[in-house]
Design a protein around this motif. Sequence first.
Motif, PDB file in Angstrom:
ATOM      1  N   ALA A  44       0.779  -1.141  -0.335  1.00  0.00           N
ATOM      2  CA  ALA A  44      -0.190  -0.086  -0.024  1.00  0.00           C
ATOM      3  C   ALA A  44       1.093   1.313  -0.156  1.00  0.00           C
ATOM      4  N   GLY A  45       0.332   2.344  -0.512  1.00  0.00           N
ATOM      5  CA  GLY A  45       0.708   3.966   0.105  1.00  0.00           C
ATOM      6  C   GLY A  45       1.073   4.505   0.904  1.00  0.00           C
ATOM      7  N   ASP A  46       2.318   5.262   2.074  1.00  0.00           N
ATOM      8  CA  ASP A  46       2.036   5.340   3.125  1.00  0.00           C
ATOM      9  C   ASP A  46       1.286   6.292   3.002  1.00  0.00           C
ATOM     10  N   ARG A  47      -0.200   7.288   2.827  1.00  0.00           N
ATOM     11  CA  ARG A  47      -1.339   7.789   3.275  1.00  0.00           C
ATOM     12  C   ARG A  47      -1.643   7.788   4.284  1.00  0.00           C
ATOM     13  N   THR A  48      -2.067   7.415   5.314  1.00  0.00           N
ATOM     14  CA  THR A  48      -2.464   6.778   6.266  1.00  0.00           C
ATOM     15  C   THR A  48      -2.471   7.085   7.765  1.00  0.00           C
ATOM     16  N   ALA A  49      -3.240   6.644   8.278  1.00  0.00           N
ATOM     17  CA  ALA A  49      -2.831   6.802  10.418  1.00  0.00           C
ATOM     18  C   ALA A  49      -3.259   5.511  10.922  1.00  0.00           C
ATOM     19  N   THR A  50      -3.492   4.938  10.121  1.00  0.00           N
ATOM     20  CA  THR A  50      -4.024   3.451  10.259  1.00  0.00           C
ATOM     21  C   THR A  50      -2.645   2.268  11.333  1.00  0.00           C
ATOM     22  N   GLU A  51      -1.873   2.937  11.423  1.00  0.00           N
ATOM     23  CA  GLU A  51      -0.741   1.988  12.620  1.00  0.00           C
ATOM     24  C   GLU A  51      -1.458   1.072  13.818  1.00  0.00           C
ATOM     25  N   GLY A  52      -1.019   0.259  13.403  1.00  0.00           N
ATOM     26  CA  GLY A  52      -1.048  -0.990  14.754  1.00  0.00           C
ATOM     27  C   GLY A  52      -2.607  -1.997  14.488  1.00  0.00           C
ATOM     28  N   VAL A  53      -2.903  -1.900  13.563  1.00  0.00           N
ATOM     29  CA  VAL A  53      -4.302  -2.873  12.886  1.00  0.00           C
ATOM     30  C   VAL A  53      -4.262  -3.847  12.065  1.00  0.00           C
ATOM     31  N   ASP A  54      -2.348  -4.193  12.045  1.00  0.00           N
ATOM     32  CA  ASP A  54      -2.245  -5.028  11.140  1.00  0.00           C
ATOM     33  C   ASP A  54      -1.971  -6.141  11.936  1.00  0.00           C
ATOM     34  N   LYS A  55      -3.273  -7.572  12.364  1.00  0.00           N
ATOM     35  CA  LYS A  55      -1.937  -8.333  13.177  1.00  0.00           C
ATOM     36  C   LYS A  55      -2.341  -9.891  12.934  1.00  0.00           C
ATOM     37  N   PHE A  56      -2.459  -9.687  11.029  1.00  0.00           N
ATOM     38  CA  PHE A  56      -2.578 -11.026  11.022  1.00  0.00           C
ATOM     39  C   PHE A  56      -2.060 -10.763   9.386  1.00  0.00           C
ATOM     40  N   TYR A  57      -1.690 -10.370   8.985  1.00  0.00           N
ATOM     41  CA  TYR A  57      -0.290  -9.956   8.136  1.00  0.00           C
ATOM     42  C   TYR A  57       0.390  -9.274   7.936  1.00  0.00           C
ATOM     43  N   ARG A  58       1.407  -9.566   6.671  1.00  0.00           N
ATOM     44  CA  ARG A  58       2.259  -8.192   6.480  1.00  0.00           C
ATOM     45  C   ARG A  58       1.168  -7.303   5.527  1.00  0.00           C
ATOM     46  N   TRP A  59       2.459  -6.066   5.879  1.00  0.00           N
ATOM     47  CA  TRP A  59       2.099  -5.144   4.765  1.00  0.00           C
ATOM     48  C   TRP A  59       3.859  -4.384   4.539  1.00  0.00           C
ATOM     49  N   GLN A  60       3.381  -3.956   2.863  1.00  0.00           N
ATOM     50  CA  GLN A  60       4.833  -2.804   2.528  1.00  0.00           C
ATOM     51  C   GLN A  60       4.600  -1.851   2.169  1.00  0.00           C
ATOM     52  N   VAL A  61       4.964  -0.652   2.728  1.00  0.00           N
ATOM     53  CA  VAL A  61       4.389   0.406   1.993  1.00  0.00           C
ATOM     54  C   VAL A  61       5.191   0.175   0.294  1.00  0.00           C
ATOM     55  N   PHE A  62       4.347   1.363  -0.209  1.00  0.00           N
ATOM     56  CA  PHE A  62       4.873   1.293  -1.326  1.00  0.00           C
ATOM     57  C   PHE A  62       4.488   2.139  -2.607  1.00  0.00           C
ATOM     58  N   SER A  63       5.542   3.378  -2.277  1.00  0.00           N
ATOM     59  CA  SER A  63       5.470   4.814  -2.798  1.00  0.00           C
ATOM     60  C   SER A  63       4.229   4.826  -4.277  1.00  0.00           C
TER      61      SER A  63
END
Length: 395
Positions: A114-133
């Motif tokens: 996903a892109g990095d325009r967000t304020a949703t840190e901390g709710v990703d519990k069951f998956y990996r994620w990576q910021v992609f510009s």
Amino acid sequence: CPCIVSAIPENLELIKDKENGLTFEVGNDVALAEKIMAMAASTTAAAKLAEAAKQTIADFDIKKVVQRLDEFFSARLSDKKKIIWIANDRNPIYLNFFNALGETHPELDLFLIAGDRTATEGVDKFYRWQVFSFSYRFIFDFLFLPVRIFARFKGKKGPKLNLDYYRGLYSLLKKENPDLLMVNLYMQPTSWQALLYGLIHRKPYILLEEKKFLGQTALRRMLSRIQLFLAAPLFLLAKEVYCYTADGLDFGKKYFPVQNKENIKLLPATVDTRLFYNEHLNKDDNRLKILVVARFVPFKRYEDILRAVKTLKDRDVFDFVLNIRGDGPQEGEINLLIDKLGIRDRINFIPPTPYLEQVRTFNQNDVLVLASFNEPIGIVVPEAMACGTTVIISD
């Protein structure tokens, strides 16, 4: 607290006027002011709306939606262990859905890009994620290519052509080697990237689409039809196409160029009721607290809300404050209008809030207002309803 929102189709899928919220005509600031006054006049009626809203949102809980879709996923995930969802940002809808999917299918390797325009840190519990510009500049790189060439000819520095985006995302997909791709929005370059990767490596993909109308003018309708024609390969080769709203589903079955209309399905926007709930807070004062959670962009129609605030202030029936949480390109214009209307004393700007703390924001306010004339999803509406917040929407 109750919600007051614009009665556009996607909101009307949740809100029934005077049953679990209130609606008003898009662009009618006087009607919005009157709806707020009607809600404020009876705390009993407001409480009934809020309770009915909580009951409504129970059917849109994320776990129930995943359960309804589990037959689909079970049939297609028996031999597909790694799923990559490519999104334009870390939207709460994607986060909540992936969390619920991970709980239901712990054997899966889920990866959100996903892109990095967000304020949703901390709710990703069951998956990996990576910021992609996901810079949209590369779209204009090609449009500005003639300008760049002309500028270079004149000895000046022109717009830079940058292909790192394409190489980077494709390399990431190749490295991860997913069994299934989920991609957002047919006009996003990420969708074409997924199509290219899927064709070369024979990987299936699912397309998720928010579009639900062609446009308000003849020109926009013509351009939308051209876009859909050019995007035909994306639709034709997708295993499934998911729409977030019933209105979008109807639009898709009519206009999306798919081989089988039955492959267009509804994946409703949901809310995690473990994160959004009624905290039963004791309010610290008697002022009516009106909440707006929306970006500062034209289709959110802040001018209607601010003019309604002006009407409420002039009538001076009760004490109130408008709490605003948002950002965007129209911030300067909105502040100018606030000063022009003379309502600065009734406005309070709320700083950005981490996603897991937004439940407190909804619970601290009495009513949520959404005045948009067009919303892809309007996720703040079900989130507020889950907290027992009265909703007022435009229609």
